[in-house]
Design an enzyme around this catalytic site. Sequence first.
Site, mmCIF file in Angstrom:
data_model
loop_
_atom_site.group_PDB
_atom_site.id
_atom_site.type_symbol
_atom_site.label_atom_id
_atom_site.label_comp_id
_atom_site.label_asym_id
_atom_site.label_seq_id
_atom_site.Cartn_x
_atom_site.Cartn_y
_atom_site.Cartn_z
ATOM 1 N N LYS A 183 11.354 36.634 33.831
ATOM 2 C CA LYS A 183 11.356 37.684 34.705
ATOM 3 C C LYS A 183 11.750 38.137 35.981
ATOM 4 C CE LYS A 183 7.050 39.932 36.852
ATOM 5 N NZ LYS A 183 6.385 40.407 37.859
ATOM 6 N N GLY A 232 0.012 43.972 44.403
ATOM 7 C CA GLY A 232 -1.378 43.012 44.967
ATOM 8 C C GLY A 232 -1.939 44.456 45.184
ATOM 9 N N GLY A 240 -0.152 46.087 40.490
ATOM 10 C CA GLY A 240 -0.556 47.265 41.258
ATOM 11 C C GLY A 240 -2.046 47.700 40.340
#
Length: 267
Positions: A99, A160, A187
Amino acid sequence: MDDPLIIAGRSFRSRLMVGTGKFPSAAALRAALDASEAEIVTVALRRVDLSRPEEEGILSAIDPKRHLILPNTSGARTAEEAVRLARLARAAGLDPWVKLELTPEPRYLLPDPVETLKAAEMLVREGFIVLPYIQADPVLAKRLEEAGTATVMPLGAPIGSNRGVRTRDMIRIIIEQSNVPVVVDAGLGAPSHAAESMELGADAVLVNTALADAADHAGMARAFAQAVEAGRMAYLAGLGPQRDTAEASSPLTGFLFDPPVEKEATP
C-alpha cells in the site's frame, strides 16, 4: 465467492480491508480482525519489526493463513523513502504487495500526488503489486492505472477524521473511469459511510480508526462487514433514481376522492 473482489488476479471473499494502527492491544486487534472477516490487512512498516513476528504486537494478531499482509509505507515523505520501505518488506519475506502511502504534509496527512506517481512507477517496474493511497483526483487515478497499479485508493476524508465520504462526487468519477478496483480509504467513521461507498460502486473500503476508536472493537468490525455487504448488494441490485419531486409509490386512483357511483337497481 459468487462476487469476489479480484486484485492483480487474486480473489478475495471480503471487500473490507482493515488497518492495524491505534488499537490498544494485540488482543483488541485480533478480535476486530476475526469479526471483520477481512482478508487484506495493512501494516505500517515503520511500526513493526518484521524479523520478530512472534512478539505480542501487531504481527502476532495476524494469521498469515487467513490474511494477506499489505505493507504500508505510511510515514514516507518521498518516493525514494517509500520504495526503500517496500523493498525491506519484500526482503523480509512478505508478498510483493504494497500500500503506497506518501504523506509529507503533517497536519492533514494528505498524500503527495507527484511523489506517489513517481514511487508507483518505480515499484511497478520492480514487480510490486501497488495499491496507492491518493486524494480523490480522477486525473491522478487514471495516471496511476496507466502506470500499472493494481488499484487506486482515493480518500473519503482526511486520515483518522471519521468524517465520511466528503469526496463523493470525485470518487464517483474515479469509479466511472477506472479499469482497476477502486478502494475508498481513509475518513470512514461509521458503517453507513462504508455502505455509501459501496453503493457508489466502490470495489472495497479500508477502515482502521473507526474500529480502533470504538468501545467494542469486534462489534464495530462486524457492523462494518455487514454494511459493506449491504452496500455492495444494493449497488448490484441497482439503486433507483433520485427525483426532485415526490412520486407516489402507489399511484392514486379516483376512488379515494370521487363520490361513490350508485349502482343501478336490478329490475
